[in-house]
Design a protein around this motif. Structure first.
Motif, PDB file in Angstrom:
ATOM      1  N   ARG A 106       0.851  -1.184   0.000  1.00  0.00           N
ATOM      2  CA  ARG A 106       0.000   0.000   0.000  1.00  0.00           C
ATOM      3  C   ARG A 106       0.892   1.240   0.000  1.00  0.00           C
ATOM      4  NH1 ARG A 106      -3.526  -2.734   4.622  1.00  0.00           N
ATOM      5  NH2 ARG A 106      -1.418  -3.263   5.106  1.00  0.00           N
ATOM      6  N   HIS A 108       0.704   4.218   1.109  1.00  0.00           N
ATOM      7  CA  HIS A 108       0.915   5.082   2.262  1.00  0.00           C
ATOM      8  C   HIS A 108       2.110   4.624   3.100  1.00  0.00           C
ATOM      9  CE1 HIS A 108      -1.971   2.122   4.007  1.00  0.00           C
ATOM     10  NE2 HIS A 108      -1.276   2.315   5.119  1.00  0.00           N
ATOM     11  N   ALA A 112       4.996   7.166   3.936  1.00  0.00           N
ATOM     12  CA  ALA A 112       5.325   7.393   5.348  1.00  0.00           C
ATOM     13  C   ALA A 112       6.819   7.231   5.609  1.00  0.00           C
ATOM     14  CB  ALA A 112       4.525   6.444   6.241  1.00  0.00           C
TER      15      ALA A 112
END
Length: 194
Positions: A106, A108, A112
């Motif tokens: 994913r 994100h 991050a």
């Protein structure tokens, strides 16, 4: 010609002191022995496995260098940092980080890792992301190791802004790039650079 066991273990210790990020597979190729032999050598010498070596270096780096984040706020392991210059982090993608149907990480998680590295490289107690421009270039899967490199490109002391470029790779393939425009409470210690 293979080295005697004691000499191989001595050289193994020296090699890992210089580069603690070598895998057992890389070490087995270098010494011309099996991965199992390398593991046994490490055990006899009291040298931890790669993951534990990474955690030790990351923990030491975080405590000694990073001003703007706490250890538990970083995604991945920061293994090298020069504040207001450059930084390097490693993120091991697990099954928990991927979509079940496709097996692809994913986005994100990659963002991050990059964003927390951009914050961490700032030589300031407070650093916030103002704007980012990101590009996902190739899919990342469980079992991949993502290496993110941050480079501070420009400091604008008049606006308390800093541009940090991030390039994330898996092996030799670039999988993610980003430009992070960071706010800082101080004007930085170096002159504006291009």
């Amino acid at each position: 010609m293979r080295l005697p066991k004691k000499e191989r273990q001595r050289q193994l210790g020296l090699l890992l002191d210089g580069n603690p990020f070598l895998t057992d597979e890389e070490l087995s190729e270098r010494f011309g022995v099996s991965v199992q032999t390398i593991r046994l050598d490490r055990l006899e010498c009291g040298i931890p496995e790669l993951r534990e070596r990474l955690k030790t270096v990351a923990s030491r780096t975080m405590q000694e260098e990073v001003k703007s984040l706490q250890t538990d706020e970083v995604i991945g392991d920061i293994i090298d940092i020069q504040l207001d210059k450059s930084a390097l982090s490693i993120f091991d993608v697990t099954e928990d980080h991927v979509f079940q149907r496709s097996g692809i990480a994913r986005g994100h998680h990659l963002f991050a890792q990059a964003n927390s590295l951009a914050v961490a490289v700032m030589d300031d107690d407070l650093a916030l992301t103002v704007k980012s421009s990101i590009h996902f270039l190739k899919p990342v899967k469980a079992g991949d190791r993502v290496v993110a490199r941050a480079e501070v490109k420009k400091i604008n002391p008049l606006k308390n802004r800093t541009l940090v470029e991030i390039v994330s790779t898996v092996g030799n393939e670039t999988v993610f790039t980003g430009e992070f425009y960071m706010y800082r409470t101080t004007d930085g210690n170096q002159e504006e650079t291009k």
